[in-house]
Scaffold this motif. Structure first.
Motif, PDB file in Angstrom:
ATOM      1  N   ARG A   5       0.841  -1.188   0.000  1.00  0.00           N
ATOM      2  CA  ARG A   5       0.000   0.000   0.000  1.00  0.00           C
ATOM      3  C   ARG A   5       0.878   1.241   0.000  1.00  0.00           C
ATOM      4  O   ARG A   5       1.969   1.220   0.541  1.00  0.00           O
ATOM      5  CB  ARG A   5      -0.869   0.027   1.259  1.00  0.00           C
ATOM      6  N   PRO A   6       0.371   2.303  -0.592  1.00  0.00           N
ATOM      7  CA  PRO A   6       1.126   3.555  -0.538  1.00  0.00           C
ATOM      8  C   PRO A   6       1.192   4.062   0.904  1.00  0.00           C
ATOM      9  O   PRO A   6       0.313   3.778   1.705  1.00  0.00           O
ATOM     10  CB  PRO A   6       0.329   4.511  -1.423  1.00  0.00           C
ATOM     11  N   PRO A   7       2.222   4.825   1.261  1.00  0.00           N
ATOM     12  CA  PRO A   7       2.376   5.281   2.638  1.00  0.00           C
ATOM     13  C   PRO A   7       1.286   6.237   3.091  1.00  0.00           C
ATOM     14  O   PRO A   7       1.157   6.504   4.267  1.00  0.00           O
ATOM     15  CB  PRO A   7       3.738   5.972   2.643  1.00  0.00           C
ATOM     16  N   SER A   8       0.471   6.759   2.192  1.00  0.00           N
ATOM     17  CA  SER A   8      -0.567   7.708   2.577  1.00  0.00           C
ATOM     18  C   SER A   8      -1.762   7.029   3.248  1.00  0.00           C
ATOM     19  O   SER A   8      -2.599   7.696   3.813  1.00  0.00           O
ATOM     20  CB  SER A   8      -1.036   8.486   1.348  1.00  0.00           C
ATOM     21  N   GLU A   9      -1.871   5.724   3.175  1.00  0.00           N
ATOM     22  CA  GLU A   9      -2.997   5.043   3.803  1.00  0.00           C
ATOM     23  C   GLU A   9      -2.822   4.983   5.309  1.00  0.00           C
ATOM     24  O   GLU A   9      -1.813   5.384   5.846  1.00  0.00           O
ATOM     25  CB  GLU A   9      -3.162   3.647   3.195  1.00  0.00           C
ATOM     26  N   ASP A  10      -3.791   4.455   5.991  1.00  0.00           N
ATOM     27  CA  ASP A  10      -3.864   4.486   7.445  1.00  0.00           C
ATOM     28  C   ASP A  10      -2.743   3.671   8.092  1.00  0.00           C
ATOM     29  O   ASP A  10      -2.864   2.463   8.271  1.00  0.00           O
ATOM     30  CB  ASP A  10      -5.229   3.973   7.875  1.00  0.00           C
ATOM     31  N   THR A  11      -1.665   4.335   8.459  1.00  0.00           N
ATOM     32  CA  THR A  11      -0.558   3.650   9.118  1.00  0.00           C
ATOM     33  C   THR A  11      -0.830   3.455  10.597  1.00  0.00           C
ATOM     34  O   THR A  11      -0.211   2.604  11.227  1.00  0.00           O
ATOM     35  CB  THR A  11       0.754   4.430   8.939  1.00  0.00           C
ATOM     36  N   GLY A  12      -1.751   4.245  11.158  1.00  0.00           N
ATOM     37  CA  GLY A  12      -2.127   4.071  12.558  1.00  0.00           C
ATOM     38  C   GLY A  12      -2.718   2.701  12.815  1.00  0.00           C
ATOM     39  O   GLY A  12      -2.458   2.076  13.851  1.00  0.00           O
ATOM     40  N   THR A  13      -3.491   2.200  11.871  1.00  0.00           N
ATOM     41  CA  THR A  13      -4.071   0.866  11.999  1.00  0.00           C
ATOM     42  C   THR A  13      -2.977  -0.188  12.015  1.00  0.00           C
ATOM     43  O   THR A  13      -3.047  -1.156  12.780  1.00  0.00           O
ATOM     44  CB  THR A  13      -5.045   0.601  10.833  1.00  0.00           C
ATOM     45  N   ASP A  14      -1.947   0.000  11.206  1.00  0.00           N
ATOM     46  CA  ASP A  14      -0.829  -0.944  11.195  1.00  0.00           C
ATOM     47  C   ASP A  14      -0.107  -0.964  12.542  1.00  0.00           C
ATOM     48  O   ASP A  14       0.274  -2.029  13.032  1.00  0.00           O
ATOM     49  CB  ASP A  14       0.165  -0.583  10.092  1.00  0.00           C
ATOM     50  N   VAL A  15       0.063   0.199  13.129  1.00  0.00           N
ATOM     51  CA  VAL A  15       0.728   0.272  14.431  1.00  0.00           C
ATOM     52  C   VAL A  15      -0.082  -0.484  15.479  1.00  0.00           C
ATOM     53  O   VAL A  15       0.463  -1.241  16.281  1.00  0.00           O
ATOM     54  CB  VAL A  15       0.931   1.754  14.844  1.00  0.00           C
ATOM     55  N   ILE A  16      -1.383  -0.284  15.468  1.00  0.00           N
ATOM     56  CA  ILE A  16      -2.247  -0.961  16.435  1.00  0.00           C
ATOM     57  C   ILE A  16      -2.237  -2.468  16.206  1.00  0.00           C
ATOM     58  O   ILE A  16      -2.231  -3.252  17.157  1.00  0.00           O
ATOM     59  CB  ILE A  16      -3.687  -0.392  16.366  1.00  0.00           C
ATOM     60  N   ILE A  56      -6.141   5.313  21.633  1.00  0.00           N
ATOM     61  CA  ILE A  56      -6.983   6.485  21.876  1.00  0.00           C
ATOM     62  C   ILE A  56      -6.216   7.761  21.529  1.00  0.00           C
ATOM     63  O   ILE A  56      -6.736   8.643  20.835  1.00  0.00           O
ATOM     64  CB  ILE A  56      -7.459   6.508  23.344  1.00  0.00           C
ATOM     65  N   LEU A  57      -4.992   7.854  21.991  1.00  0.00           N
ATOM     66  CA  LEU A  57      -4.188   9.045  21.713  1.00  0.00           C
ATOM     67  C   LEU A  57      -3.890   9.200  20.225  1.00  0.00           C
ATOM     68  O   LEU A  57      -3.900  10.310  19.689  1.00  0.00           O
ATOM     69  CB  LEU A  57      -2.883   8.995  22.504  1.00  0.00           C
ATOM     70  N   LEU A  58      -3.653   8.098  19.545  1.00  0.00           N
ATOM     71  CA  LEU A  58      -3.388   8.132  18.110  1.00  0.00           C
ATOM     72  C   LEU A  58      -4.613   8.624  17.346  1.00  0.00           C
ATOM     73  O   LEU A  58      -4.502   9.454  16.439  1.00  0.00           O
ATOM     74  CB  LEU A  58      -2.969   6.747  17.617  1.00  0.00           C
ATOM     75  N   GLN A  60      -7.063  10.527  18.510  1.00  0.00           N
ATOM     76  CA  GLN A  60      -7.242  11.955  18.784  1.00  0.00           C
ATOM     77  C   GLN A  60      -6.269  12.790  17.972  1.00  0.00           C
ATOM     78  O   GLN A  60      -6.626  13.843  17.447  1.00  0.00           O
ATOM     79  CB  GLN A  60      -7.038  12.234  20.274  1.00  0.00           C
ATOM     80  N   SER A  61      -5.051  12.320  17.861  1.00  0.00           N
ATOM     81  CA  SER A  61      -4.047  13.033  17.082  1.00  0.00           C
ATOM     82  C   SER A  61      -4.429  13.080  15.606  1.00  0.00           C
ATOM     83  O   SER A  61      -4.272  14.112  14.947  1.00  0.00           O
ATOM     84  CB  SER A  61      -2.693  12.355  17.255  1.00  0.00           C
ATOM     85  N   GLU A  62      -4.933  11.978  15.086  1.00  0.00           N
ATOM     86  CA  GLU A  62      -5.346  11.942  13.683  1.00  0.00           C
ATOM     87  C   GLU A  62      -6.511  12.889  13.433  1.00  0.00           C
ATOM     88  O   GLU A  62      -6.543  13.583  12.410  1.00  0.00           O
ATOM     89  CB  GLU A  62      -5.726  10.522  13.277  1.00  0.00           C
ATOM     90  N   ARG A  63      -7.467  12.941  14.367  1.00  0.00           N
ATOM     91  CA  ARG A  63      -8.600  13.861  14.201  1.00  0.00           C
ATOM     92  C   ARG A  63      -8.130  15.311  14.258  1.00  0.00           C
ATOM     93  O   ARG A  63      -8.590  16.150  13.491  1.00  0.00           O
ATOM     94  CB  ARG A  63      -9.656  13.600  15.274  1.00  0.00           C
ATOM     95  N   GLY A  64      -7.222  15.604  15.180  1.00  0.00           N
ATOM     96  CA  GLY A  64      -6.686  16.966  15.270  1.00  0.00           C
ATOM     97  C   GLY A  64      -5.929  17.366  14.024  1.00  0.00           C
ATOM     98  O   GLY A  64      -6.047  18.497  13.545  1.00  0.00           O
ATOM     99  N   ALA A  65      -5.155  16.446  13.482  1.00  0.00           N
ATOM    100  CA  ALA A  65      -4.412  16.731  12.250  1.00  0.00           C
ATOM    101  C   ALA A  65      -5.370  16.939  11.084  1.00  0.00           C
ATOM    102  O   ALA A  65      -5.136  17.813  10.231  1.00  0.00           O
ATOM    103  CB  ALA A  65      -3.446  15.593  11.942  1.00  0.00           C
ATOM    104  N   ALA A  66      -6.455  16.180  11.043  1.00  0.00           N
ATOM    105  CA  ALA A  66      -7.430  16.348   9.966  1.00  0.00           C
ATOM    106  C   ALA A  66      -8.119  17.708  10.079  1.00  0.00           C
ATOM    107  O   ALA A  66      -8.343  18.382   9.070  1.00  0.00           O
ATOM    108  CB  ALA A  66      -8.467  15.226  10.011  1.00  0.00           C
TER     109      ALA A  66
END
Length: 101
Positions: A5-16, A56-58, A60-66
């Motif tokens: 996948r391109p790096p622009s996709e949801d990497t937060g899900t991969d971390v979790i 949870i923190l990730l 929130q961070s993603e929503r703030g960045a959006a």
């Protein structure tokens, strides 16, 4: 290449996903090397708690960045960002406003 996948996709899900995998793998390895089942269970619960908080923190961070990304297109019109003819700027004024005495 399939599965890449391109790096622009949801990497937060991969971390979790990796964190959840670790929550399962670490206790298994601990039991394998002789740690008690109670100790391995406690470790698994601790890792699960840390993973949940990080998730949870990730999010929130993603929503703030959006939200921040959505505001970048809008002009900033706060008190300090005024522009135009009547705008006052800081600094020294020279010329006609000096008192004559």
């Amino acid at each position: 290449m399939t599965g890449h996948r391109p790096p622009s996709e949801d990497t937060g899900t991969d971390v979790i996903r990796w964190a959840a995998f670790s929550c399962v793998l670490v206790p298994v390895v601990l039991v394998w090397y002789g740690t008690s089942l109670a100790g391995a269970t406690g470790t698994a619960l601790g890792l699960a708690a840390v993973t949940a908080v990080c998730r949870i923190l990730l999010r929130q961070s993603e929503r703030g960045a959006a939200r921040l990304h959505g505001r970048e297109g809008a002009p900033h019109r706060g008190r300090r960002h005024r522009s135009g003819t009547g705008a006052r700027r800081g600094g020294r004024h020279t010329g006609g406003n000096t008192p004559v005495g």
